[in-house]
Structures are given as C-alpha cells and as structure tokens.
Design an enzyme around this catalytic site. Structure first.
Site, PDB file in Angstrom:
ATOM      1  N   LYS A  88      36.487 -16.302  47.196  1.00 36.68           N
ATOM      2  CA  LYS A  88      36.804 -16.070  45.778  1.00 36.68           C
ATOM      3  C   LYS A  88      36.703 -14.574  45.504  1.00 36.68           C
ATOM      4  CE  LYS A  88      35.368 -17.291  41.076  1.00 36.68           C
ATOM      5  NZ  LYS A  88      34.414 -18.093  40.262  1.00 36.68           N
TER       6      LYS A  88
ATOM      7  N   LYS B  92      40.789 -18.319  46.241  1.00 35.81           N
ATOM      8  CA  LYS B  92      41.075 -18.046  44.833  1.00 35.81           C
ATOM      9  C   LYS B  92      41.071 -16.535  44.616  1.00 35.81           C
ATOM     10  CE  LYS B  92      39.220 -18.866  40.172  1.00 35.81           C
ATOM     11  NZ  LYS B  92      38.113 -19.424  39.376  1.00 35.81           N
TER      12      LYS B  92
END
Length: 335
Positions: free
Chosen positions: A208, A261
């Site tokens: 992320k 992400k």
C-alpha cells in the site's frame, strides 16, 4: 538517346503477408472468441462507507454515485451488488465518536460490526470484508497510536487485532488489514486463531503506497490526518523491490490473499507480485482513479463506460484476480 521506361510494380505482383493478425479482429463474435482477458462481475469487490444514524444516504461530492450510508441503506446497496453478480463488499465505518485510540474500531457494537451483522443477516452468501485500520476512528486521523507526532507500530498491533476479532465475531468473512504496521498480519492471525476463528482468511493490503490518489476517500471516510502525513508507514511510490519484500513478509506471517493499492499507477507492481507469488491477488482501483474517470466522463472528454471497462480490464490483465472498485455496480450492469 533512349529514355528507359520505369517499371511499376502492381500490388498483384507483390508478396502478400503470410501473417494477418487482423483476421481475428473481423467481427465482435470473433474478437470475443479470442479475447485473452475477460472481466466478470465476480471479479469485483464493492466498497461501502457506513455511518451512524437512520435513513442517511449522503452524496460524496468528489465521488459521484458513491454515498455515505446508514446501515439499512448499506444493506440495500449490498443486496443490489449481490443481485448483479458482485460477490463481495468491503466495509469502511465512520463513527460519531472518535478518540485517540480509535476505540469505536474494535467496539463490539461499533458501526462496522453492526453493519456486518445486518448485511450477513440479509445476504448470508455475500462475502463481507472488514477493512481493519484505525484511521477512520481516531481523532487525529492516523492509522495507529500516535505518540509525539509519530505512529507507534507495536502499540497499534493489539488494537488492530481486537478490531479483526470483533469484526470476525460479528460475521465478517474476510479480514483485510490496511494500516501498514509491521507484523500486523501475524498478530491478527494469532488473535483470530486464539478465539477459534481459524477459518477466517486474511486479505492483506501487502503493498500500500503513500499515494495522492486517496484524496476523495479521505472525504468519504473523514480520515485525513490532522497533522503530518502517512509517508512514515505507507510505501514510497518509487519502490517495487520493497513491495516484494512487504508481500513476502505478509505471506510468511499467514496472509491468505494479497493486495496492491493503488492500481493504475502501480500496474508494474501488480505484475511483479503476480509473477512472484501464487496467492490470490487483489488490486484496489482507488477513489482518485474513480473520480478522474467520472469527471472526464461528465465533461464529455471520454466515453466513460468504454474507458471504465478498459481500465478494469487493464488491471486484471496486469495480474489481479480481484478488483476493489467503486465502478463495480456500473461495470456489472454492462457485463
């Protein structure tokens, strides 16, 4: 003096191409037959933002078509997703009360836990994913315990474990830690196992990044940090080898599924993770990516539906098995 006549070579005397890839593009049916990457509503996970109160369906201005929803509206939205073939939703909760330790994140009657129970009661076969992080629940907006302006990793871990357990006990099918604290997958795995929730899988936000694409989400979840930013624990956008190390650590700690992400600026990371690891891989088509397509479509600059499906196809082609996307319902209708 004779002038030589030019010789013109006609197309009929030239060698024809042996290989004609265009042959397989002649018709929609033929193109469909040989398509390598296919989208299906079953690929999608639909995010829901759940808030306190009754009969709340509040538009999120930077994400047209997405709303803050009270529990009964979240149930209705989840039911619609299921009817369109979308098999899963992921829940983000916005409580009325926030404090320094994000206590409503792991309260047994917290907004996420209540939403899980109601959605599972209404649609038992729908897979409900609980996003596990403290940022929506803390009064400072960071993803963990804050001391001296810094997020303290190890003090945050037991709170994340408590949230994971209360969400799983409420009926969550999958736990998805998104906080990016070191060691959190292992701590959550042990906490779930200790209360005999050994069958609950963990979908780890393994890679992320500290991204500018999260802006609209922070409006939706009311989770922007009051001071500083999240670069101290989310990944630097320039790194891909580090992403593979992060993923490897989460696999070692017991992650059952992995996530990258954001998606669009990190397609190379999705591909690298896909090539290195065999676990199911999700990609998060985040709020800023959604908002850009919506804005361009509303201004008539792009064919919104065509570009939306092309974008989702690109994410899947890069290697994602699952796509968390705010486009899920629109895309499912088209498919």
């Amino acid at each position: 003096m004779k002038v030589g006549r030019r010789r013109f070579i006609s197309a009929s005397t030239m060698a024809h191409p042996v290989h004609r890839p265009r042959r397989l593009r002649r018709s929609p049916v033929l193109r469909e037959m040989v398509r390598e990457t296919r989208l299906d509503p079953g690929d999608f996970i639909y995010p829901l933002f759940v808030v306190e109160g009754r009969d709340v369906r509040r538009p999120i201005t930077s994400m047209p078509g997405i709303f803050n929803l009270s529990v009964e509206h979240a149930v209705a939205e989840a039911r619609q997703a299921k009817s369109l073939g979308v098999p899963s939703v992921i829940l983000f909760g916005i409580p009325d009360h926030k404090d320094a330790l994000g206590s409503q994140a792991y309260a047994r009657d917290g907004i996420v836990q209540r939403a899980i129970r109601e959605i599972k009661a209404a649609e038992p076969d729908l897979q409900v994913i609980a996003d596990v992080c403290l940022c929506e629940f803390t009064d400072h907006g960071h993803c963990g315990v804050l001391e001296g302006g810094h997020v303290v990793n190890d003090a945050t871990l037991p709170l994340l474990a408590q949230m994971a357990v209360t969400c799983a006990q409420a009926g969550a099918d999958i736990i998805a830690p998104s906080d990016m604290m070191d060691g959190r997958v292992g701590v959550i795995r042990r906490a779930l196992d200790e209360v005999r929730l050994t069958d609950i899988p963990i979908l780890s936000y393994a890679a992320k990044y500290a991204s500018g694409y999260y802006g609209p989400f922070r409006e939706a979840a009311q989770s922007a940090p009051k001071s500083g930013d999240r670069r101290g624990y989310q990944m630097d956008p320039g790194n891909v080898r580090e992403a593979l190390r992060e993923v490897a650590l989460d696999v070692e700690e017991g992650a059952d599924m992995l996530m990258v992400k954001p998606a669009l600026a990190y397609l190379d990371v999705i591909r690298a993770v896909r090539e290195r690891f065999d676990l199911p891989l999700a990609a998060y088509n985040v709020s800023g990516e959604y908002a850009m397509l919506k804005a361009a479509g509303q201004n008539g600059w792009i064919d919104y539906e065509r570009v939306m499906l092309e974008t989702l196809t690109g994410i899947k082609r890069a290697g994602a098995d699952l796509i968390i996307t705010y486009h899920a319902l629109e895309a499912a209708k088209l498919l």
